[in-house]
Design a protein around this motif. Sequence first.
Motif, PDB file in Angstrom:
ATOM      1  N   LEU A 190       0.935  -1.034  -0.147  1.00  0.00           N
ATOM      2  CA  LEU A 190      -0.012  -0.047   0.030  1.00  0.00           C
ATOM      3  C   LEU A 190       0.809   1.363   0.028  1.00  0.00           C
ATOM      4  CD1 LEU A 190      -2.712  -0.900   2.594  1.00  0.00           C
ATOM      5  CD2 LEU A 190      -2.803  -1.077   0.265  1.00  0.00           C
ATOM      6  N   ASN A 191       0.216   2.529  -0.579  1.00  0.00           N
ATOM      7  CA  ASN A 191       1.245   3.600  -0.472  1.00  0.00           C
ATOM      8  C   ASN A 191      -0.073   4.713  -0.518  1.00  0.00           C
ATOM      9  OD1 ASN A 191       0.172   4.406  -3.308  1.00  0.00           O
ATOM     10  ND2 ASN A 191       1.792   2.544  -3.665  1.00  0.00           N
ATOM     11  N   SER A 201     -17.337  10.382   5.829  1.00  0.00           N
ATOM     12  CA  SER A 201     -18.435  10.943   4.876  1.00  0.00           C
ATOM     13  C   SER A 201     -18.791   9.951   3.704  1.00  0.00           C
ATOM     14  CB  SER A 201     -18.067  12.299   4.235  1.00  0.00           C
ATOM     15  OG  SER A 201     -18.800  12.624   3.392  1.00  0.00           O
ATOM     16  N   ASN A 202     -20.230  10.037   3.738  1.00  0.00           N
ATOM     17  CA  ASN A 202     -20.562   8.956   2.448  1.00  0.00           C
ATOM     18  C   ASN A 202     -20.104   9.401   1.238  1.00  0.00           C
ATOM     19  OD1 ASN A 202     -22.640  10.938   2.063  1.00  0.00           O
ATOM     20  ND2 ASN A 202     -24.083   9.567   2.833  1.00  0.00           N
ATOM     21  N   ARG A 203     -19.611  10.587   0.827  1.00  0.00           N
ATOM     22  CA  ARG A 203     -19.166  11.331  -0.060  1.00  0.00           C
ATOM     23  C   ARG A 203     -17.546  10.773  -0.536  1.00  0.00           C
ATOM     24  NH1 ARG A 203     -22.043  15.985  -1.634  1.00  0.00           N
ATOM     25  NH2 ARG A 203     -20.192  16.965  -2.358  1.00  0.00           N
ATOM     26  N   HIS A 204     -16.925  10.341   0.672  1.00  0.00           N
ATOM     27  CA  HIS A 204     -15.781   9.957   0.299  1.00  0.00           C
ATOM     28  C   HIS A 204     -15.467   8.588   0.158  1.00  0.00           C
ATOM     29  CE1 HIS A 204     -11.467   9.872   1.078  1.00  0.00           C
ATOM     30  NE2 HIS A 204     -11.371   9.110   2.057  1.00  0.00           N
ATOM     31  N   HIS A 205     -14.753   8.257  -1.217  1.00  0.00           N
ATOM     32  CA  HIS A 205     -14.310   6.951  -1.466  1.00  0.00           C
ATOM     33  C   HIS A 205     -13.042   6.699  -0.730  1.00  0.00           C
ATOM     34  CE1 HIS A 205     -13.182   3.779  -4.059  1.00  0.00           C
ATOM     35  NE2 HIS A 205     -12.138   4.349  -4.272  1.00  0.00           N
ATOM     36  N   LEU A 206     -13.180   5.542  -0.008  1.00  0.00           N
ATOM     37  CA  LEU A 206     -11.998   4.872   0.829  1.00  0.00           C
ATOM     38  C   LEU A 206     -10.988   4.077   0.195  1.00  0.00           C
ATOM     39  CD1 LEU A 206     -14.045   3.689   3.995  1.00  0.00           C
ATOM     40  CD2 LEU A 206     -12.742   5.687   3.846  1.00  0.00           C
ATOM     41  N   SER A 207      -9.901   4.586   0.083  1.00  0.00           N
ATOM     42  CA  SER A 207      -8.797   4.154  -0.778  1.00  0.00           C
ATOM     43  C   SER A 207      -8.445   2.887   0.006  1.00  0.00           C
ATOM     44  CB  SER A 207      -7.457   4.934  -0.792  1.00  0.00           C
ATOM     45  OG  SER A 207      -6.891   4.955   0.534  1.00  0.00           O
ATOM     46  N   LEU A 208      -7.436   1.903  -0.556  1.00  0.00           N
ATOM     47  CA  LEU A 208      -7.183   0.641  -0.037  1.00  0.00           C
ATOM     48  C   LEU A 208      -6.494   0.920   1.042  1.00  0.00           C
ATOM     49  CD1 LEU A 208      -5.979  -1.400  -3.239  1.00  0.00           C
ATOM     50  CD2 LEU A 208      -7.844  -1.913  -1.628  1.00  0.00           C
ATOM     51  N   ALA A 209      -5.511   1.807   1.230  1.00  0.00           N
ATOM     52  CA  ALA A 209      -4.995   2.178   2.331  1.00  0.00           C
ATOM     53  C   ALA A 209      -5.731   2.543   3.622  1.00  0.00           C
ATOM     54  CB  ALA A 209      -3.812   3.298   2.137  1.00  0.00           C
ATOM     55  N   LYS A 229      -8.834   1.988   3.810  1.00  0.00           N
ATOM     56  CA  LYS A 229      -9.615   0.596   4.273  1.00  0.00           C
ATOM     57  C   LYS A 229      -8.750  -0.308   5.344  1.00  0.00           C
ATOM     58  CE  LYS A 229     -12.706   0.422   0.277  1.00  0.00           C
ATOM     59  NZ  LYS A 229     -12.801  -0.337  -0.774  1.00  0.00           N
ATOM     60  N   GLU A 230      -7.483  -0.522   4.931  1.00  0.00           N
ATOM     61  CA  GLU A 230      -6.475  -1.213   5.817  1.00  0.00           C
ATOM     62  C   GLU A 230      -6.433  -0.603   7.311  1.00  0.00           C
ATOM     63  OE1 GLU A 230      -4.651  -4.367   6.932  1.00  0.00           O
ATOM     64  OE2 GLU A 230      -5.798  -4.213   5.080  1.00  0.00           O
ATOM     65  N   PHE A 231      -6.274   0.641   7.292  1.00  0.00           N
ATOM     66  CA  PHE A 231      -6.016   1.517   8.461  1.00  0.00           C
ATOM     67  C   PHE A 231      -7.379   1.397   9.199  1.00  0.00           C
ATOM     68  CE2 PHE A 231      -5.553   5.475  10.811  1.00  0.00           C
ATOM     69  CZ  PHE A 231      -4.351   5.182  11.361  1.00  0.00           C
ATOM     70  N   ILE A 232      -8.600   1.492   8.690  1.00  0.00           N
ATOM     71  CA  ILE A 232      -9.851   1.243   9.306  1.00  0.00           C
ATOM     72  C   ILE A 232      -9.878  -0.032   9.912  1.00  0.00           C
ATOM     73  CG2 ILE A 232     -12.336   0.930   9.343  1.00  0.00           C
ATOM     74  CD1 ILE A 232     -12.238   3.527   7.160  1.00  0.00           C
ATOM     75  N   ARG A 233      -9.478  -1.197   9.197  1.00  0.00           N
ATOM     76  CA  ARG A 233      -9.530  -2.396  10.006  1.00  0.00           C
ATOM     77  C   ARG A 233      -8.630  -2.547  11.075  1.00  0.00           C
ATOM     78  NH1 ARG A 233     -10.695  -4.417   4.560  1.00  0.00           N
ATOM     79  NH2 ARG A 233      -8.240  -4.172   3.725  1.00  0.00           N
ATOM     80  N   ALA A 234      -7.390  -1.835  10.880  1.00  0.00           N
ATOM     81  CA  ALA A 234      -6.425  -1.990  12.098  1.00  0.00           C
ATOM     82  C   ALA A 234      -7.231  -1.245  13.396  1.00  0.00           C
ATOM     83  CB  ALA A 234      -5.124  -1.081  11.719  1.00  0.00           C
TER      84      ALA A 234
END
Length: 300
Positions: free
Chosen positions: A89-90, A274-282, A284-289
Amino acid sequence: MRLEQLAYLVAVQESKSISLAAERAHISQPALSSALSKLEDELGVVLLTRTNSGAHLTEIAELIILKAKEVLNIIDDIKSIAQGNSVELNGNISAAADPGVNITIMPDILTTFKRNHPKVNTLLKVGESNNILQDVRTGKANFGIILDTEEFCQSKDINCKKLFSDKFVIITGANSKINLESIPLKQALDLPILLYNTEYITNCGVSSLLRKFGEINVSYRVDNLEMMEKILSQGESIAFVPQFMADEFLKANKIKKILIKDADLEVSVILIWSNRHHLSLAEKEFIRAIKKTCSQRTAL
């Protein structure tokens, strides 16, 4: 139609600015504008109306963006499946956290995440919950960890995930004249109260909660935990904080905890974006952490 064109369109919606969207996408503003113009030509619709006050998304653009986000999420899922645990990820993450969360939970999350994903840069802002909510609404922060305040309950277009529950307690100086393990809420509200606040406003999440039970005697408003500890250690004022934050303050032996005798002031710690924000892969991984760390905490 190219995926980056859809990503640029989503970025304009989230940033509410072509120049800011270009900055976040790491391309020049003319290049982003050109990409969107080509997308308009291909689709045969106007996506942006340009005025002296700036560019504004059209109604059809907003509808297209809803589908664009679905497409981008599917692409992220495909990349995740294809690359598995080997994905490197970057990118950049802009997050904000309540001060109690910042001093108790975030250090482990940040260090572990950085060790696992060294190419991701994380910018963490610390703020009062209502201020963070506003930052997420305006796109200054991609997501935040806050206390479930009254203002949040009235907010729209915000996604949330409950992380754990707690309750408010009182903290004051270890040598305070209050030599009780617990006191009635009404008695506490008459004492000089210190509020943590990061803006020049008179209202915050904690004060909104307390005012439901009567007038409060606010003597200090500070935006720095070190100053908060120094003032409280004098023993002349109190602060209402979640218990997990109080337990962290107690480690320095300058602060003591007092329970509220006749009221159970429950509070939830929640993750918002925000539901207007598209979560990036990074992201999503940070949220999982974050979720993993908080689930481990509640299991203790």
